[in-house]
Design an enzyme around this catalytic site. Structure first.
Site, short mmCIF file in Angstrom:
data_model
loop_
_atom_site.label_atom_id
_atom_site.label_comp_id
_atom_site.label_asym_id
_atom_site.label_seq_id
_atom_site.Cartn_x
_atom_site.Cartn_y
_atom_site.Cartn_z
CB SER A 267 -0.99 0.29 1.26
OG SER A 267 -1.46 0.87 1.98
CE1 TYR B 118 -4.62 -1.52 4.94
CE2 TYR B 118 -3.39 0.26 4.40
CZ TYR B 118 -3.79 -0.89 3.83
OH TYR B 118 -4.20 -0.86 2.40
#
Length: 251
Positions: free
Chosen positions: A135, A148
């Site tokens: 990501s 995250y």
């Protein structure tokens, strides 16, 4: 007409919805046989349209090994793993609940290890490809998404490490960092109030050069994943590919 992935045997985790479902459909359309794994599937699963569907929790190492062994047998071997499965939790970084921290690391980081290791067992004899999902958050870090971001940073570094370690087995390992509009993104937007959402959308419009918003998985991401699963990517390994309209510039 022959597809770009005719005869390829591919496992896709997180294949029940969103990006994972788009990837499964894209691979089948290119002639691959695909096993789609997800916690949302029933234990037994079905096998329509060249797709094997099985229940799998990527955080469960023993369960991953068992399911991989089963579906590789059904596919007649394994050529490619695409590990899409992931979860996101957000909130103030000074007060991240242990349950949220553990959830993102269990699925995003430990799940990457579990699935990659299980795939390696089946790929090491004849080679193949592993594609992990990182990501932008794991490269630059995103406020209110520290857990995250940290878990996805682990994915990118793991990818670079095992790409070197497994190269002698003719296994390529790459990662993508997609900026796609998904259900997970809808959940993130749902946590914002009206003012925050307006600011967020203005920021996205200003920072994403192509289109000013997140991409559409089938149109914008699947073509790269088809390429990375095919013969043309045989000399590419240890890379992280942003697919985000020019938002992130890798160096």
């Amino acid at each position: 007409m022959a597809g770009q992935l005719d005869g390829r045997r591919i496992i896709v985790t997180g294949g029940a919805q969103g990006i994972g479902a788009a990837v499964v459909a894209g691979y089948v359309a290119e002639g691959a046989r695909v096993a789609a794994l997800d916690r949302q599937f029933g234990t037994a699963g079905t096998t329509p349209d060249n797709i094997v569907r099985r229940h799998c929790d990527v955080a469960d190492r023993a369960g991953v090994t068992t399911v991989f062994d089963e579906v590789v047998g059904l596919l007649g071997g394994l050529d490619v793993l695409v590990n899409v499965a992931g979860v996101e939790r957000g909130g103030p970084s000074d007060d991240i609940p242990d349950a949220d921290w553990d959830a993102v690391f269990d699925v995003n980081a430990k799940g990457t290890r579990n699935t990659n290791a299980a795939a390696f067992t089946h790929l090491k004899a004849n080679g193949g490809a592993i594609i992990n999902f990182g990501s932008r958050s794991g490269i630059v870090g995103v406020p209110q998404q520290a857990a995250y971001s940290a878990s996805k940073a682990a994915v990118h570094v793991w990818t670079r490490a095992v790409a070197q370690e497994w190269a002698p087995y003719n296994i390529t390992v790459n990662a993508v960092a997609p900026a796609m509009w998904t259900g997970m993104y809808d959940d993130y937007r749902g946590r914002l109030n009206a003012e925050e959402l307006a600011q967020h959308d203005a920021m996205m419009s200003a920072q994403i050069p192509i289109g000013g918003k997140l991409g559409e998985p089938t149109r914008d991401l699947v073509p790269l994943l088809v390429f990375l699963a095919g013969d043309g990517a045989h000399f590419i390994s240890g890379q992280s590919f942003p697919v985000d309209g020019g938002w992130l510039h890798m160096r």
